[in-house]
Design an enzyme around this catalytic site. Structure first.
Site, PDB file in Angstrom:
ATOM      1  N   ASP A 192      43.112  34.374  34.503  1.00 29.57           N
ATOM      2  CA  ASP A 192      42.614  35.645  34.985  1.00 29.57           C
ATOM      3  C   ASP A 192      41.146  35.692  34.591  1.00 29.57           C
ATOM      4  O   ASP A 192      40.714  34.932  33.736  1.00 29.57           O
ATOM      5  CB  ASP A 192      43.424  36.733  34.268  1.00 29.57           C
ATOM      6  CG  ASP A 192      42.873  38.099  34.531  1.00 29.57           C
ATOM      7  OD1 ASP A 192      42.499  38.356  35.673  1.00 29.57           O
ATOM      8  OD2 ASP A 192      42.820  38.893  33.587  1.00 29.57           O
TER       9      ASP A 192
ATOM     10  N   THR B 244      39.012  38.921  34.298  1.00 32.80           N
ATOM     11  CA  THR B 244      38.643  40.075  33.496  1.00 32.80           C
ATOM     12  C   THR B 244      39.453  40.129  32.213  1.00 32.80           C
ATOM     13  O   THR B 244      40.670  40.136  32.244  1.00 32.80           O
ATOM     14  CB  THR B 244      38.886  41.361  34.299  1.00 32.80           C
ATOM     15  OG1 THR B 244      38.262  41.176  35.556  1.00 32.80           O
ATOM     16  CG2 THR B 244      38.314  42.536  33.588  1.00 32.80           C
TER      17      THR B 244
ATOM     18  N   LEU C 186      36.826  24.990  45.411  1.00 28.06           N
ATOM     19  CA  LEU C 186      37.423  25.761  46.496  1.00 28.06           C
ATOM     20  C   LEU C 186      37.354  27.241  46.165  1.00 28.06           C
ATOM     21  O   LEU C 186      37.707  27.659  45.060  1.00 28.06           O
ATOM     22  CB  LEU C 186      38.882  25.322  46.665  1.00 28.06           C
ATOM     23  CG  LEU C 186      39.682  26.016  47.764  1.00 28.06           C
ATOM     24  CD1 LEU C 186      39.142  25.635  49.124  1.00 28.06           C
ATOM     25  CD2 LEU C 186      41.146  25.642  47.659  1.00 28.06           C
ATOM     26  N   ILE C 187      36.852  28.012  47.100  1.00 33.08           N
ATOM     27  CA  ILE C 187      36.813  29.464  46.913  1.00 33.08           C
ATOM     28  C   ILE C 187      37.656  30.087  48.016  1.00 33.08           C
ATOM     29  O   ILE C 187      37.377  29.878  49.195  1.00 33.08           O
ATOM     30  CB  ILE C 187      35.368  30.014  47.028  1.00 33.08           C
ATOM     31  CG1 ILE C 187      34.362  29.095  46.369  1.00 33.08           C
ATOM     32  CG2 ILE C 187      35.300  31.440  46.523  1.00 33.08           C
ATOM     33  CD1 ILE C 187      34.312  29.118  44.895  1.00 33.08           C
TER      34      ILE C 187
ATOM     35  N   THR D 159      42.734  35.581  52.931  1.00 25.41           N
ATOM     36  CA  THR D 159      43.104  34.253  53.413  1.00 25.41           C
ATOM     37  C   THR D 159      44.422  33.823  52.781  1.00 25.41           C
ATOM     38  O   THR D 159      45.281  33.247  53.440  1.00 25.41           O
ATOM     39  CB  THR D 159      42.010  33.237  53.053  1.00 25.41           C
ATOM     40  OG1 THR D 159      40.753  33.827  53.341  1.00 25.41           O
ATOM     41  CG2 THR D 159      42.192  31.965  53.814  1.00 25.41           C
TER      42      THR D 159
ATOM     43  N   ARG E  23      39.984  38.465  44.762  1.00 22.60           N
ATOM     44  CA  ARG E  23      40.711  39.587  45.349  1.00 22.60           C
ATOM     45  C   ARG E  23      42.193  39.272  45.517  1.00 22.60           C
ATOM     46  O   ARG E  23      42.795  39.563  46.540  1.00 22.60           O
ATOM     47  CB  ARG E  23      40.127  39.945  46.720  1.00 22.60           C
ATOM     48  CG  ARG E  23      38.750  40.520  46.617  1.00 22.60           C
ATOM     49  CD  ARG E  23      38.157  40.670  47.982  1.00 22.60           C
ATOM     50  NE  ARG E  23      36.867  41.330  47.889  1.00 22.60           N
ATOM     51  CZ  ARG E  23      36.730  42.648  47.961  1.00 22.60           C
ATOM     52  NH1 ARG E  23      37.774  43.415  48.118  1.00 22.60           N
ATOM     53  NH2 ARG E  23      35.541  43.184  47.867  1.00 22.60           N
TER      54      ARG E  23
ATOM     55  N   LYS F 233      48.980  35.967  42.519  1.00 25.18           N
ATOM     56  CA  LYS F 233      48.747  35.118  41.351  1.00 25.18           C
ATOM     57  C   LYS F 233      50.010  34.316  41.036  1.00 25.18           C
ATOM     58  O   LYS F 233      49.964  33.103  40.835  1.00 25.18           O
ATOM     59  CB  LYS F 233      48.385  35.972  40.130  1.00 25.18           C
ATOM     60  CG  LYS F 233      46.988  36.551  40.171  1.00 25.18           C
ATOM     61  CD  LYS F 233      46.689  37.325  38.895  1.00 25.18           C
ATOM     62  CE  LYS F 233      45.260  37.867  38.909  1.00 25.18           C
ATOM     63  NZ  LYS F 233      44.895  38.513  37.665  1.00 25.18           N
TER      64      LYS F 233
ATOM     65  N   ASN G 161      48.634  43.055  35.157  1.00 28.40           N
ATOM     66  CA  ASN G 161      48.680  42.384  36.453  1.00 28.40           C
ATOM     67  C   ASN G 161      48.814  40.872  36.311  1.00 28.40           C
ATOM     68  O   ASN G 161      48.926  40.157  37.288  1.00 28.40           O
ATOM     69  CB  ASN G 161      47.448  42.741  37.281  1.00 28.40           C
ATOM     70  CG  ASN G 161      46.171  42.408  36.539  1.00 28.40           C
ATOM     71  OD1 ASN G 161      46.203  42.097  35.340  1.00 28.40           O
ATOM     72  ND2 ASN G 161      45.057  42.450  37.227  1.00 28.40           N
TER      73      ASN G 161
END
Lengths: 321, 1183
Positions: free
Chosen positions: B446, B448, B811-812, B817, B844, B850, B873
């Protein structure tokens, strides 16, 4: 929810164990010690092996099979015709002590059914009448096979005791003089002293034999590890060495045909290594040679194409691929 | 009360949970769909290998929970009537066993473990008379020891739980009985009772708040025990029950009926209604105080018990963590089954051989066979089963358990993973996965709070198309911040400073994790204040902007000595409210209907709050409807740009320029929120309100209804601007990422942030480097996603043909997507592409995405995955991964509670994986292999022997000596090695991260390695039998002329085995502490002492097979020469092989050992591993 803890109360203690910092010796297999170890083992083993072989070579052992001699065959023992003779030639004099053994082949004294079939308490001369405790003696607990009457308990019980080797041997010189042989001391003293005691003659059961302290019996009760075995019978104490030849007079009782067994008489001296068995000596020499050669090969290789210790190029996992 | 028990037994958020407020900072920009994620994790609950017992327990629970009717009915002050419903009492039981049930239940549980059950069966077989070759207790003995050790551990743990239960059940609280409050034990509290709780007391049950000591009938609670959040939350009773106050008469004559939902585990929602005086009043979670929470800043409250005992939400949530097993343990279980079949095969073959041998030797008089050949053979099968049973190592599990427990203990006590600032040491919540930490190939993190500190600092804002806070005067000296324009601001700044020092004290007192060092505002621009005072349009914009910052939030102010502490569940909100204060819009206090501000420290103003439309990660926004001091009806809204822009009115003056600013902010790595408002028409509002009220009293689907209705009013917004908040990287993150990458671990960053923010953070933490080519996939539709993925894959294949370095790609992907890319077969393309990239950043993403990403890798690649996270999360991702790691940070403890290991800071991951993980991997791999090896080496000798004893299954070894093999003679050295072993030092491991690949490459534990050990064991067993057998062929006599015999022969073999097997381990040990020496040489000495002593035992009733044997064979040279020869022949292979491998095919760790050896300390001091310096510095120790 106590809030009064001092600051940093959860900080782990700085002890050698908790921080995995115990002092340690960290040996690694670098060429020098390894090569030295191999060569040293090689040299030492070859020497030990040679020494062993030389001493085992000094042991004189004569083995004569007798169950195939017509007179010594099974079932020939009826009507007093059970005596037969064999002659052992002794080219080199055998210095006392000389040991007389009998040897049996293909006799599975180590069979599970056989090994467990004994009752140690009974052999200690104790009258055992509890069938539960005698259970190990199966299948020979009572004479009728039904564990109902304590009077029918076999003494001794069990397969081992009831299949005792009962051929006897007498030894004569070439001139037919009787050679005096010692029986005392053929069994382990500890066995004689503590493990085996005569069964009371008036004890319960069908007593076929009660001299449990008899050393021949004790020797038989120590079961052999492998199916071909020899057992000590008598000891010749001298004073003269045995020379020329000896005649062994056999009283033949013990049947071996039922299990394709063979019977031998063995006359042997002993060295500090025991009887004649060169295996250990050869094993030492072979292992010694292999180690030595290996050490030399490593040594040569180390000189011809050494690998630099700590070569960083091997830090890559693909270096060897 | 629950603090200690809750840490081990209780885990919130397993169910379908409504979104906690504190998700704002994550969800604000994200696409999250927490509900979905939690549903997933709940659905999966049953799929985890929870063990049979747990399944039974769950089943029983489900039966008990077969509640009647649609809802629970509670009659207030009507005890007799409530009894009819047979609600459970308030007795809480977290313990598993009672005195009576302990033995049967624990045994049952242990026998659910396949190996234990197997050994139980073998033990039973051994009790059949005449079958066992090795006496009756050779298996039962060790099994009992193994079971006892495990049972003792369980008993101790359960004893602790019992004590905790008693403490809870026997505490008292005041309950209204016969018109007066009396002290009643917690366990005797009934549903429907009216109770009184005082300040700093815990709630004994889930209760409905009736009245409190405070005005407006509010109260504050701390929920740290429930969800780990340390901020206070405000609760407020219904207006209609406030009259009850503390009036005994009123309370005891209070009459009514409550209908509410059946007990469930949802911590953040409650639906119910109160029927009183012919009125139906909705009850929400706002009026419910949950068991486990503590009353704070409130003198007393009166409440009505709704749920008691195991029906409370706290207990409903106390599920055990899903049981995860490591790869090594899973493979081991497979190998055990494989070995078991081999063993069956061996037994069958031996049994057949036995039958045929019996047939050909039937006539052997000395054996007097009575049973038929077939029966002999058949019975011998059981004999062989017992003889070979320990080829499966009986002590493996108990050895492993002990070792892993101590390994976990070492992790917990590692001073270099101790975070001083928050006083958090690392915590292994399970010891099952220690070795898994050494095999990680994919790391999902993660952003944050994991990579960053999650301490939000207000940096910039864009208001009315103008950026403020962009100045370059970065006088960062903390004592002398840029001179503020007006004295007001100066005061405010001081206030904030004081506030923070103050809160640092109080935070310590409140056990709060809140920031101590960092100011929530770091703003250097005088222009904003001058523009505010400029009396232009912009001035109005700024004012409204600041109003929204000060009013639109759920922060609770706490007054303490005239200072105000903000209790914010989200660091973002804290930063915003503090920023408003900084600019002179100080939020002072709130009650149910109003929010009070103090303007420039002088003027009090009041906003009447009509509705709060709360944040959740689906909405990604929060709104309040207020009546401003000048009487206007306004909707204030803040939220993620994606949701705000959708809801703007046409013709926005600042939209375009704000978008640019948002991108600028994001590319600086700042987190953004849009601020918007609109004026509402009274008429429209009233109409909407009706609908809203219906929604908020709905019992079914209330949350979804409220969301739907909220959507209606949040339209036609006017965009004022955006805020930019900085979230600083944690200390040492770039270095840690570098090391992890060098270690060959692939990093995937999964974040709810915007793409630009994510990429920027990616660069600043060195996940992305300038040399990397960024492959950005940003598609809206499924078709485009497929096309784009395929195009990239083609690119990739052509490129790999041209032998260009394909490693340098990142890769982003964004959440949109992913929505498409995770479907059906497309996900394999995605995976293929991602596999070829050295870094992956997903922006996002929602919590469920995840988890999906983690599962994508976990299910389709044979790689071990690890997920790190700190927030609620991340829970689903943490549970989905092979290993889940929680960062115990700002966001409470949810992530930690569901994790397998928790650490204070991201950088500790380096040490956890590279040092502890790798060590544990090596230790456990060796341990498992060795346990199999030593048993095979011992028991296969029995097979060689059986060839020579007529396939009868006679044992070579004396029974008691044999029984102690696994539990004494060879037990301790392997445990010590499992705890202490290191192949290279910690510092070298960190300096050469490549060494970590040992685990992922499965060098030490794989099918070939395992069978290598097995074959080695077979070779050794052959040597153990053949050499002594050849040496005593034909019963070679000793020097005294006596013969060798069965047990003497067996003892020689056994002694040679003990020596060899212990030396074999000694060859594996690289790290010889005095403990290793003691264990290794001690084991041998103890063994010889035993046979010397046992050789003297000759007592009635004992089958003294070994009596005097050692003294007899000890007299012969034969014995000693065998003891020298056998280990050397056996270990010759191991030793030679090790050397050849090391010398000619060196592995990196061999080289590392040599490096350290060759120039020892010099080498270490030369490079104090810059990358690692942070850790050593922090502790003030140098390595």
């Amino acid at each position: 929810m106590s809030n009064d803890k001092e600051p940093y109360s959860k900080k782990p203690a700085n002890t050698a164990f908790k921080q995995q910092k115990l002092k340690a010796w960290e040996p690694i297999l670098t060429p020098a010690p390894v090569i030295i170890a191999f060569i040293a083992i090689g040299v030492v083993f070859v020497i030990i092996g040679a020494f062993m072989i030389s001493s085992t070579n000094k042991v004189i052992e004569h083995t004569i099979r007798y169950d195939d001699i017509p007179a010594c065959r099974d079932n020939m023992g009826i009507d007093g015709k059970n005596k037969c003779d064999i002659t052992i030639n002794i080219p080199t004099p055998m210095k006392p002590p000389v040991y007389l053994y009998y040897r049996l082949d293909n006799f599975y004294q180590n069979h599970r059914r056989y090994v467990k079939s004994r009752n140690d308490d009974q052999l200690r001369g104790i009258v055992v009448t509890d069938f539960n405790k005698l259970k190990d003696c199966e299948p020979l607990i009572t004479s009728d096979g039904e564990n109902s009457s304590i009077d029918k308990i076999l003494v001794p019980c069990g397969l081992i005791a009831n299949s005792k080797f009962n051929d006897t041997f007498l030894m004569f010189t070439k001139n037919n003089t009787y050679i005096n042989l010692r029986k005392k001391g053929i069994a382990w003293t500890s066995d004689v002293e503590t493990k085996f005691k005569d069964y009371p003659a008036n004890g319960t059961g069908i007593i076929t034999f009660n001299k449990f302290s008899d050393e021949d019996f004790i020797v038989w009760m120590r079961t052999a590890a492998l199916p071909d075995f020899k057992k000590l019978y008598r000891i010749y104490d001298g004073p003269e060495p045995l020379t020329d030849s000896v005649r062994v007079e056999i009283t033949n009782y013990y049947p071996v045909q039922s299990f394709n067994g063979k019977k031998y008489v063995v006359l042997s001296t002993a060295s500090w290594m025991g009887g004649k068995n060169p295996f250990l000596g050869y094993a030492y020499i072979i292992v010694g040679i292999i180690c030595f050669v290996q050490g030399v090969v490593f040594l040569v290789k180390h000189y011809v194409s050494p690998r630099k210790m700590g070569d960083m190029k091997y830090l890559d996992w693909n270096a060897n691929k | 009360m629950m603090n200690s028990s809750s840490t081990n037994s209780f885990r919130p958020y397993n169910g379908n949970v409504e979104i906690p407020l504190q998700d704002l900072q994550n969800g604000a920009n994200s696409n999250s769909n927490l509900n979905g994620a939690y549903m997933n994790s709940m659905d999966n609950d049953d799929d985890y290998e929870g063990g049979f017992v747990q399944k039974v327990q769950n089943f029983i629970l489900r039966i008990r929970d077969d509640f009647i009717g649609n809802c629970r009915t509670i009659h207030i002050n009507n005890h007799e009537y409530n009894l009819l419903y047979k609600y459970t009492n308030n007795y809480v039981k977290t313990s598993k066993y009672s005195l009576v049930t302990f033995v049967p239940l624990n045994l049952f549980e242990q026998f659910c473990r396949l190996a234990n059950f197997y050994f139980l069966i073998v033990s039973c077989l051994q009790l059949i008379p005449g079958v066992s070759p090795t006496g009756r207790f050779t298996t039962l003995g060790p099994l009992c020891i193994v079971l006892t050790v495990t049972a003792l551990k369980e008993a101790y743990e359960d004893y602790k739980r019992h004590k905790e239960d008693d403490r809870v059940n026997y505490s008292t609280t005041e309950v209204l009985r016969n018109s007066s409050f009396v002290h009643v034990l917690w366990k005797d509290i009934q549903v429907g009772d009216i109770i009184k709780v005082y300040d700093k007391q815990f709630m004994p049950a889930d209760i409905l708040l009736l009245s409190t000591s405070e005005p407006d009938s509010t109260c504050f609670v701390e929920t740290a025990n429930l969800d780990g959040e340390t901020n206070l939350k405000m609760k407020q009773s219904l207006e209609e029950t406030q009259f009850l106050a503390d009036d005994l008469n009123q309370l005891s004559s209070f009459n009514g009926l409550i209908e509410c939902e059946h007990p469930n585990k949802r911590l953040y929602s409650f639906s119910g209604s109160l029927l009183m005086e012919q009125k139906v009043l909705p009850i929400s979670i706002k009026q419910v105080l949950l068991r486990g929470t503590m009353l704070r800043n409130t003198k007393w409250i009166n409440g009505l018990v709704l749920y008691s005992g195991r029906d409370t939400k706290l207990m409903r949530n106390s599920n055990t963590t899903p049981l995860k097993r490591s790869q090594i343990e899973k493979s081991t279980n497979h190998y055990i089954i494989f070995i078991f079949f081999l063993q069956m095969l061996l037994c069958t073959a031996c049994a057949i051989a036995n039958g045929s041998w019996t047939a050909s030797n039937r006539k052997a008089f000395y054996l007097s066979f009575t049973r038929s050949n077939a029966v002999e053979g058949g019975m011998s099968f059981l004999t062989f089963l017992i003889l070979f049973n320990n080829v499966i190592p009986i002590s493996l599990y108990v050895t492993m358990e002990i070792v892993k427990l101590i390994q976990a203990y070492l992790i917990n006590n590692d001073a270099e993973m101790y975070h001083k600032e928050t006083d958090t040491p690392a915590l292994a919540r399970t010891s099952n996965l220690n070795e898994e930490l050494g095999q990680i190939e994919y790391l999902f993190t993660d952003k944050t709070g994991t990579l960053t500190q999650n301490k939000m600092i207000f940096k910039k804002c864009s208001i009315g198309g103008i950026v403020y806070g962009n100045e370059t005067n970065n006088n960062r000296s903390s004592s002398n911040q840029s001179t503020p324009a007006t004295p007001n601001v100066l005061n405010n700044l001081d206030d904030i400073n004081n506030n923070n020092t103050n809160s640092s004290i109080s935070s310590k007192l409140h056990k709060s994790n809140n920031s101590v060092n960092l100011q929530p505002v770091d703003f250097h621009d005088d222009k904003l204040l001058s523009d505010l005072n400029s009396k232009t349009d912009q001035s109005h914009n700024i004012q409204e902007f600041l109003n929204i910052m000060a009013v639109c939030h759920t922060v609770v102010p706490e007054q303490e000595d005239g200072k105000i502490n903000y209790q914010a569940s989200s660091p973002d909100e804290n930063a915003l409210v503090n920023a408003a204060k900084f600019f002179g819009f100080e939020f002072t206090h709130r009650n149910q209907k109003n929010v009070f501000l103090k303007l420039n420290g002088l003027e009090d103003i009041r906003f009447e709050v009509l509705q709060v439309l709360e944040f959740n990660s689906e909405r990604k926004r929060m709104s309040v409807i207020v009546r401003s001091p000048n009487g206007k009806l306004l909707l204030y809204c803040k939220g993620a740009d994606s949701v705000i822009f959708e809801r703007l009115a046409p013709n926005q003056p600042y939209a375009d320029v704000t978008i640019n600013h948002l991108q600028d902010f994001a590319s600086e790595g700042l987190r953004t929120l849009c601020i918007a408002y609109c004026e509402l028409d009274q008429q429209v509002y009233q109409e909407w309100l009706k609908e809203y009220q219906i929604a908020s009293t709905a019992i079914i689907n209330r949350e979804a209804e409220i969301d739907r209705v909220a959507e209606i009013i949040e339209t036609n917004l006017f965009l004022l601007g955006a805020t930019a908040i900085e979230d600083k990287l944690q200390k040492g993150v770039p270095e840690a990422i570098n090391i992890l990458r060098e270690a060959g671990i692939k990093l995937w960053v999964l974040t709810g942030d915007k793409q630009e923010t994510a990429i920027n953070i990616g660069y600043s933490c060195q996940l992305l480097t300038p040399e990397m080519e960024l492959v950005i996939i940003n598609e809206q539709s499924k078709e485009n996603t497929i096309v784009e993925l395929n195009r990239r894959l083609n690119d990739l294949s052509t490129r790999s043909n041209s032998t260009e370095n394909k490693e340098q790609m990142a890769l982003i992907v964004d959440g949109n997507t992913l929505n498409h890319a995770l479907e059906g077969h497309i996900k394999y393309s995605l995976l293929k592409l991602a596999k070829n990239c050295s870094a992956v950043v997903c922006c996002r993403v929602s919590p469920s995405q995840k988890a999906q990403l983690v599962r994508l890798v976990k299910d389709n690649l044979a790689s071990v995955t690890l997920a790190v996270g700190d927030g609620a999360n991340d829970v689903s991702m943490i549970q989905a991964a092979h290993v889940g790691i929680g960062i115990s940070g700002e966001e409470g403890l949810q992530a930690c509670r569901s994790s397998d290991y928790s650490i204070g800071q991201f950088r500790f991951l380096v040490r956890l994986l590279l040092v502890h993980g790798r060590y544990s991997y090596r230790r456990i791999s060796k341990l498992v292999c060795y346990c199999f090896y030593k048993n095979i080496a011992l028991y296969i000798t029995q097979f060689w022997f059986t060839i020579f004893n007529g396939w009868s299954g006679q044992t070579l070894y004396e029974r008691y000596t044999l029984t102690a093999y696994n539990v004494v003679w060879t037990f301790f050295p392997i445990i010590i090695m499992g705890i202490m072993e290191k192949d290279v030092s910690e510092s070298i491991l960190i300096e050469h991260p490549k060494l970590y690949q040992l685990g992922p490459k499965k060098i030490l534990f794989s099918f070939p390695v395992f069978w290598g050990w097995v074959l080695n064991g077979i070779y050794h067993s052959f040597v153990f039998f053949a050499i002594p057998a050849a040496a005593s062929y034909k019963s070679n006599a000793y020097s005294g002329g006596e013969n060798s015999e069965l047990f003497a022969f067996g003892l020689i073999c056994f002694a040679a085995i003990i020596i060899t097997v212990n030396l074999k381990l000694a060859l594996e040990v690289r790290y010889w502490t005095w403990v290793n020496h003691l264990a290794t040489w001690g084991s041998m000495v103890v063994f010889f002492c035993w046979i010397l002593i046992y050789g003297r035992v000759n007592a009635k009733g004992i089958d003294s097979d070994l009596f005097d044997v050692i003294y007899r064979i000890g007299e012969s040279a034969h014995f000693y020469f065998l003891l020298l020869l056998v280990p050397i022949i056996a270990l010759w292979r191991d030793f030679g092989w090790k050397f050849v491998n090391r010398y000619y095919k060196p592995m990196p760790h061999h080289i590392a050992q040599e490096l350290l050896k060759s120039n020892d300390s010099k080498y270490v001091s030369k490079r104090t591993f810059s990358s690692y310096a942070f850790d050593t510095q922090e502790l003030g120790q140098s390595d």
